[in-house]
Design a protein around this motif. Structure first.
Motif, PDB file in Angstrom:
ATOM      1  N   TYR A   1      -0.344  10.497  -9.547  1.00 25.96           N
ATOM      2  CA  TYR A   1      -1.583  10.443 -10.327  1.00 25.96           C
ATOM      3  C   TYR A   1      -1.545  11.554 -11.376  1.00 25.96           C
ATOM      4  O   TYR A   1      -1.281  12.707 -11.054  1.00 25.96           O
ATOM      5  CB  TYR A   1      -2.806  10.601  -9.408  1.00 25.96           C
ATOM      6  N   TRP A   2      -1.812  11.155 -12.617  1.00 26.68           N
ATOM      7  CA  TRP A   2      -1.804  12.104 -13.737  1.00 26.68           C
ATOM      8  C   TRP A   2      -3.219  12.260 -14.281  1.00 26.68           C
ATOM      9  O   TRP A   2      -3.883  11.279 -14.614  1.00 26.68           O
ATOM     10  CB  TRP A   2      -0.878  11.628 -14.854  1.00 26.68           C
TER      11      TRP A   2
ATOM     12  N   SER B   1      -0.589  15.411 -10.684  1.00 25.62           N
ATOM     13  CA  SER B   1      -0.236  16.360 -11.730  1.00 25.62           C
ATOM     14  C   SER B   1      -1.255  16.231 -12.854  1.00 25.62           C
ATOM     15  O   SER B   1      -2.063  15.300 -12.875  1.00 25.62           O
ATOM     16  CB  SER B   1       1.179  16.074 -12.246  1.00 25.62           C
ATOM     17  N   GLY B   2      -1.202  17.168 -13.802  1.00 26.35           N
ATOM     18  CA  GLY B   2      -2.131  17.091 -14.923  1.00 26.35           C
ATOM     19  C   GLY B   2      -1.913  18.200 -15.922  1.00 26.35           C
ATOM     20  O   GLY B   2      -1.115  19.122 -15.706  1.00 26.35           O
TER      21      GLY B   2
ATOM     22  N   GLY C   1      -7.871  19.814 -12.566  1.00 28.65           N
ATOM     23  CA  GLY C   1      -8.214  18.725 -11.668  1.00 28.65           C
ATOM     24  C   GLY C   1      -7.153  18.488 -10.613  1.00 28.65           C
ATOM     25  O   GLY C   1      -7.459  18.296  -9.430  1.00 28.65           O
ATOM     26  N   ALA C   2      -5.888  18.498 -11.033  1.00 30.46           N
ATOM     27  CA  ALA C   2      -4.793  18.271 -10.081  1.00 30.46           C
ATOM     28  C   ALA C   2      -4.770  19.342  -8.999  1.00 30.46           C
ATOM     29  O   ALA C   2      -4.604  19.043  -7.803  1.00 30.46           O
ATOM     30  CB  ALA C   2      -3.467  18.233 -10.827  1.00 30.46           C
ATOM     31  N   LEU C   3      -4.932  20.588  -9.392  1.00 28.93           N
ATOM     32  CA  LEU C   3      -4.892  21.683  -8.424  1.00 28.93           C
ATOM     33  C   LEU C   3      -6.045  21.604  -7.429  1.00 28.93           C
ATOM     34  O   LEU C   3      -5.852  21.722  -6.214  1.00 28.93           O
ATOM     35  CB  LEU C   3      -4.912  23.033  -9.141  1.00 28.93           C
ATOM     36  N   ILE C   4      -7.266  21.371  -7.920  1.00 29.43           N
ATOM     37  CA  ILE C   4      -8.396  21.366  -6.986  1.00 29.43           C
ATOM     38  C   ILE C   4      -8.365  20.135  -6.080  1.00 29.43           C
ATOM     39  O   ILE C   4      -8.701  20.229  -4.893  1.00 29.43           O
ATOM     40  CB  ILE C   4      -9.756  21.472  -7.702  1.00 29.43           C
ATOM     41  N   CYS C   5      -7.948  18.992  -6.608  1.00 30.30           N
ATOM     42  CA  CYS C   5      -7.884  17.795  -5.775  1.00 30.30           C
ATOM     43  C   CYS C   5      -6.899  17.995  -4.623  1.00 30.30           C
ATOM     44  O   CYS C   5      -7.162  17.594  -3.484  1.00 30.30           O
ATOM     45  CB  CYS C   5      -7.492  16.585  -6.601  1.00 30.30           C
ATOM     46  N   ALA C   6      -5.758  18.616  -4.911  1.00 31.11           N
ATOM     47  CA  ALA C   6      -4.760  18.868  -3.878  1.00 31.11           C
ATOM     48  C   ALA C   6      -5.234  19.928  -2.880  1.00 31.11           C
ATOM     49  O   ALA C   6      -5.089  19.765  -1.661  1.00 31.11           O
ATOM     50  CB  ALA C   6      -3.447  19.285  -4.517  1.00 31.11           C
TER      51      ALA C   6
ATOM     52  N   LYS D   1       1.317  14.936  -1.584  1.00 30.88           N
ATOM     53  CA  LYS D   1       2.511  15.608  -1.077  1.00 30.88           C
ATOM     54  C   LYS D   1       3.024  16.694  -2.013  1.00 30.88           C
ATOM     55  O   LYS D   1       3.807  17.552  -1.615  1.00 30.88           O
ATOM     56  CB  LYS D   1       3.626  14.584  -0.836  1.00 30.88           C
ATOM     57  N   CYS D   2       2.583  16.637  -3.271  1.00 35.93           N
ATOM     58  CA  CYS D   2       3.058  17.591  -4.275  1.00 35.93           C
ATOM     59  C   CYS D   2       1.995  17.710  -5.354  1.00 35.93           C
ATOM     60  O   CYS D   2       1.308  16.729  -5.659  1.00 35.93           O
ATOM     61  CB  CYS D   2       4.371  17.100  -4.869  1.00 35.93           C
ATOM     62  N   ALA D   3       1.830  18.894  -5.918  1.00 38.20           N
ATOM     63  CA  ALA D   3       0.858  19.103  -6.995  1.00 38.20           C
ATOM     64  C   ALA D   3       1.492  19.989  -8.058  1.00 38.20           C
ATOM     65  O   ALA D   3       1.938  21.096  -7.770  1.00 38.20           O
ATOM     66  CB  ALA D   3      -0.421  19.739  -6.466  1.00 38.20           C
ATOM     67  N   THR D   4       1.532  19.475  -9.287  1.00 41.56           N
ATOM     68  CA  THR D   4       2.062  20.255 -10.394  1.00 41.56           C
ATOM     69  C   THR D   4       1.075  20.243 -11.550  1.00 41.56           C
ATOM     70  O   THR D   4       0.178  19.399 -11.602  1.00 41.56           O
ATOM     71  CB  THR D   4       3.430  19.717 -10.872  1.00 41.56           C
ATOM     72  N   ALA D   5       1.260  21.165 -12.476  1.00 36.74           N
ATOM     73  CA  ALA D   5       0.321  21.250 -13.594  1.00 36.74           C
ATOM     74  C   ALA D   5       0.992  21.878 -14.802  1.00 36.74           C
ATOM     75  O   ALA D   5       1.871  22.743 -14.676  1.00 36.74           O
ATOM     76  CB  ALA D   5      -0.900  22.071 -13.201  1.00 36.74           C
ATOM     77  N   PHE D   6       0.555  21.422 -15.966  1.00 39.65           N
ATOM     78  CA  PHE D   6       0.951  22.015 -17.242  1.00 39.65           C
ATOM     79  C   PHE D   6      -0.254  22.766 -17.802  1.00 39.65           C
ATOM     80  O   PHE D   6      -1.320  22.177 -18.013  1.00 39.65           O
ATOM     81  CB  PHE D   6       1.361  20.933 -18.238  1.00 39.65           C
ATOM     82  N   ALA D   7      -0.096  24.064 -18.030  1.00 40.53           N
ATOM     83  CA  ALA D   7      -1.134  24.887 -18.649  1.00 40.53           C
ATOM     84  C   ALA D   7      -2.524  24.591 -18.089  1.00 40.53           C
ATOM     85  O   ALA D   7      -3.459  24.288 -18.828  1.00 40.53           O
ATOM     86  CB  ALA D   7      -1.126  24.670 -20.162  1.00 40.53           C
ATOM     87  N   PRO D   8      -2.702  24.684 -16.768  1.00 36.92           N
ATOM     88  CA  PRO D   8      -3.999  24.328 -16.183  1.00 36.92           C
ATOM     89  C   PRO D   8      -5.073  25.395 -16.418  1.00 36.92           C
ATOM     90  O   PRO D   8      -4.764  26.575 -16.585  1.00 36.92           O
ATOM     91  CB  PRO D   8      -3.678  24.243 -14.686  1.00 36.92           C
TER      92      PRO D   8
END
Length: 285
Positions: free
Chosen positions: A54-55, A151-152, A159-164, A172-179
């Protein structure tokens, strides 16, 4: 069993052997018609379901920006990974003032469940992303249930960080660009949190990744953040606070600061292939 949702196919374009689709449906969480993108890799079908990433996109974006600017499809096809991207806010809710600013309201849902009277019935992007959208995707598209990651970028990285972090084990994995890593200390975050959540700063903390990671006790999230060194929005993103919080909490984080890179899709496109590979490797373990 959740009520079945019928998707409408808005557009479909062949890309790297797979199909870049956009769907719409009426969202009960958002109380409006909403769209999401889904890249279906060439080997995916009902007999051969695939993992799903999910992006979440950033301020001012729709479901379209990522699919036309990042070039992710080449890598999603290579790694046989479905990539689903929701819009960033409800649309057409006719709420007074929701279109007045680029950084609040339409295009700026901030992935929270609003509690203020004006926005609480529609601006429920957190529950939409975590609860409703995965159910709809799993009902209608060839994905492996429970093989999902997130990711996001920018607001979407937040959003990606808080959802995870708020749902241990769900991704299973959470990544982010300039969150936006510490929104309660960011003018972007304070503006949106005040508008959506009111003046209770205790409620704000429930959507701040730096606060959430400091008390995280779930399974390994395989966290990765990529950040450009000359990002003009660094004062809004505040990644160092998140990095320090991870260290204090003993949460593993792969933080990569890239010399000379800025904030936008040129940056995202440069490293998206590495993120897609990471998600695919972890989801197939």
């Amino acid at each position: 069993m959740a009520e079945s949702v019928q998707l409408k196919l808005v557009s479909s374009v062949k890309c790297f052997g797979g199909m870049q689709n956009v769907y719409s449906f009426f969202s009960k969480q958002l109380q409006c018609e909403t769209r999401f993108s889904a890249y279906i890799p060439p080997k995916a079908d009902t007999q051969n379901p695939v993992p799903v990433l999910y992006w979440l996109s950033g301020l001012t974006c729709t479901e379209e920006n990522f699919i036309i600017k990042s070039g992710f499809q080449r890598y999603a096809s290579e790694h046989n990974l479905m990539v689903v991207g929701p819009d960033t806010s409800p649309r057409g809710c006719n709420i007074e003032g929701e279109d007045a600013n680029w950084d609040f309201g339409t295009g700026a849902g901030f992935y929270v469940d609003a509690t203020t009277e004006k926005y609480k019935n529609n601006y429920r992007m957190y529950s939409y992303v975590v609860k409703e959208l995965p159910t709809v995707v799993e009902q209608n598209l060839p994905v492996i249930k429970d093989a999902r990651s997130i990711s996001g970028h920018s607001m979407g990285g937040h959003g990606a960080l808080i959802c995870a972090l708020k749902n241990p084990g769900f991704y299973k994995c959470a990544t982010a660009f300039a969150p936006i890593s510490n929104p309660t200390a960011s003018t972007w975050g304070v503006k949106c949190f005040t508008g959506y959540l009111g003046d209770s700063k205790e409620t704000w903390l429930e959507y701040d990744a730096t606060v959430l990671v400091s008390k995280y006790t779930g399974p390994d999230l395989h966290l990765r953040i990529d950040q450009g060194s000359v990002d003009p929005f660094m004062d809004h993103l505040i990644p160092n606070n998140f990095v320090e919080a991870c260290k204090k909490a003993g949460v593993s984080l792969d933080y990569r600061l890239h010399d000379g890179y800025e904030h936008g899709y040129m940056f995202v496109g440069t490293f998206i292939g590495e993120h897609i590979k990471l998600h695919s490797d972890i989801l197939r373990k």
